[in-house]
Design an enzyme around this catalytic site. Structure first.
Site, PDB file in Angstrom:
ATOM      1  N   PHE A 135      19.349   1.414  10.295  1.00  0.00           N
ATOM      2  CA  PHE A 135      19.229   0.650  11.705  1.00  0.00           C
ATOM      3  C   PHE A 135      18.854   1.593  12.838  1.00  0.00           C
ATOM      4  O   PHE A 135      19.797   2.330  13.190  1.00  0.00           O
ATOM      5  CB  PHE A 135      20.434  -0.204  12.037  1.00  0.00           C
ATOM      6  CG  PHE A 135      19.986  -1.091  13.161  1.00  0.00           C
ATOM      7  CD1 PHE A 135      19.377  -2.386  12.992  1.00  0.00           C
ATOM      8  CD2 PHE A 135      20.577  -0.892  14.496  1.00  0.00           C
ATOM      9  CE1 PHE A 135      19.110  -3.234  14.067  1.00  0.00           C
ATOM     10  CE2 PHE A 135      20.261  -1.743  15.504  1.00  0.00           C
ATOM     11  CZ  PHE A 135      19.648  -2.829  15.374  1.00  0.00           C
ATOM     12  N   ASP A 223      19.817  10.091  14.012  1.00  0.00           N
ATOM     13  CA  ASP A 223      20.293   9.022  14.951  1.00  0.00           C
ATOM     14  C   ASP A 223      21.979   8.786  14.971  1.00  0.00           C
ATOM     15  O   ASP A 223      22.519   8.382  13.902  1.00  0.00           O
ATOM     16  CB  ASP A 223      19.926   7.492  14.258  1.00  0.00           C
ATOM     17  CG  ASP A 223      20.181   6.454  15.279  1.00  0.00           C
ATOM     18  OD1 ASP A 223      21.097   6.475  16.164  1.00  0.00           O
ATOM     19  OD2 ASP A 223      19.351   5.427  15.298  1.00  0.00           O
ATOM     20  N   LYS A 252      25.023   4.118  23.234  1.00  0.00           N
ATOM     21  CA  LYS A 252      26.306   3.496  23.073  1.00  0.00           C
ATOM     22  C   LYS A 252      27.468   4.382  23.988  1.00  0.00           C
ATOM     23  O   LYS A 252      27.695   4.066  25.089  1.00  0.00           O
ATOM     24  CB  LYS A 252      26.916   3.440  21.662  1.00  0.00           C
ATOM     25  CG  LYS A 252      25.864   2.177  21.031  1.00  0.00           C
ATOM     26  CD  LYS A 252      26.606   1.850  19.572  1.00  0.00           C
ATOM     27  CE  LYS A 252      25.464   0.692  18.898  1.00  0.00           C
ATOM     28  NZ  LYS A 252      25.411  -0.462  19.550  1.00  0.00           N
TER      29      LYS A 252
END
Length: 390
Positions: A135, A223, A252
């Protein structure tokens, strides 16, 4: 009897907000440390941290002070002008990743991955190889690299040139590269697949990907949007092995609750994007960068990585011993509690018992609490989970 306050905010939400998330179960109004309070006065232990965002919990004094001072000094400049916070944060990230790196700041992880996508295309090659079940975001470029067909299908056709390999399978990745090695620009992967259910890269996989990328002249993009910034007990999840990616994407936890992302390109990849080829009006905003600087400084000053490893090991051991639990996977405070059988609706039961967590699958609970969660909160959360899982 229905609570009118609950009905009031739910009605207002449904009338005003697009239904992309459904209607939330509760309305949160305040937080302190690893605890939050809803609009009905109920308190919860937060094991979700805004999906791994609130690295220092809620209302941490260092973040509050940094953003308050910055917004009272200089709130926004755009990237036409420099400011001290963006330079300081870029240099902190270079210190954590590579002194030769260059940084592009964005507002989110999806945007950081868009920058990585465009960086790869500037190699003069077109193919990007992404992991199945991975994702990388919801924008069209990041979604094209997301290995979950159900998320892509409603928006097809996707940007072309992305192909998928089985996560953890070096032989399959090599075969895919060999289909067109001279047109393969990049391999992208997460060091720990978060949205799939907290699945770490198998031992040796990151090293093997680095070797393949070196062999064929391909960029290695990792990522670290969810696994980065101390979440796994190291600054970045890829550091479990002795590798340096060409490109690292972050978001994040970087802003400790404020929106910020970063695409950090080490090696010559940092010179591929040139003036006018990419940009972001809000990227590198002074207030968000002030938060990022405060997060990094605090993690270092308070030895928070030690806490991540200690609390993560306690959670792994305490929950792994339960009869209802098959095993606990992940690293640090990025854990997937794999249940022996599906427990649909478990998050609702946990909410009623005073815990915030989520289920990426019906048989997996994801725990990503604040990195500085206390012994008291961890032990209380474990006691509640033990009762719920009986």
């Amino acid at each position: 009897m229905p609570d009118n306050r609950t009905n009031d905010w739910k009605t207002a939400w449904e009338a005003a907000v697009m239904p992309t998330y459904g209607t939330p179960a509760i309305e949160l109004v305040s937080g302190k440390g690893s605890r939050v309070t809803d609009s009905e006065g109920r308190e919860y232990i937060d094991l979700l941290a805004g999906i791994a965002v609130n690295a220092l919990g809620h209302a941490h004094p260092a973040v509050v002070r940094a953003v308050s001072e910055q917004i009272a000094t200089l709130g926004h400049t755009s990237n036409i002008f420099a400011h001290p916070q963006v330079i300081a944060l870029a240099n902190k990230l270079r210190g954590l990743i590579s002194p030769d790196a260059h940084v592009f700041f964005s507002n989110s992880g999806a945007e950081a991955n868009e920058a990585a996508f465009k960086t790869a295309r500037l190699t003069g090659r077109s193919r990007i190889l992404a992991a199945e079940h991975g994702f990388h975001g919801r924008t069209m470029g990041s979604l094209a690299m997301t290995g979950q067909p159900g998320k892509r299908a409603p928006f097809e056709p996707m940007p072309a040139g992305v192909e998928f390999y089985p996560y953890g399978d070096l032989d399959a990745l090599r075969e895919l590269i060999l289909v067109a090695p001279d047109d393969t620009a990049a391999v992208i992967l997460e060091s720990v697949q978060g949205e799939t259910g907290v699945v770490p890269a198998p031992d040796g996989f990151l090293t093997g990907v680095r070797e393949l990328c070196d062999e064929f002249g391909v960029l290695m993009i990792v990522d670290e949007v969810q696994a980065g910034m101390g979440r796994t007990g190291r600054w970045f999840g890829y550091q479990v092995e002795d590798v340096l990616p060409d490109v690292v994407t972050l978001a994040k936890g970087l802003g400790g609750g404020l929106p910020i992302g970063a695409c950090v390109a080490a090696t010559p990849a940092g010179q591929l994007l040139s003036a006018g080829q990419h940009g972001s009006t809000f990227g590198g905003n002074p207030v968000s960068c002030a938060a990022g600087n405060a997060v990094i400084d605090t993690v270092i000053a308070e030895n928070i990585l030690d806490n991540v490893n200690r609390q993560g090991e306690y959670l792994r051991t305490a929950l792994g011993d339960l009869d209802a639990v098959d095993h606990v996977r992940g690293r640090g405070l990025m854990l997937g509690v794999v249940l022996r059988e599906p427990r649909p609706g478990f998050t609702a039961r946990a909410l009623e018992a005073g815990l915030l967590l989520n289920q990426p699958a019906e048989d997996v609970l994801r725990l990503v609490p604040p990195l500085n969660i206390t012994d008291t909160d961890v032990r209380e959360a474990v006691a509640v989970l033990k009762e719920l899982l009986k």
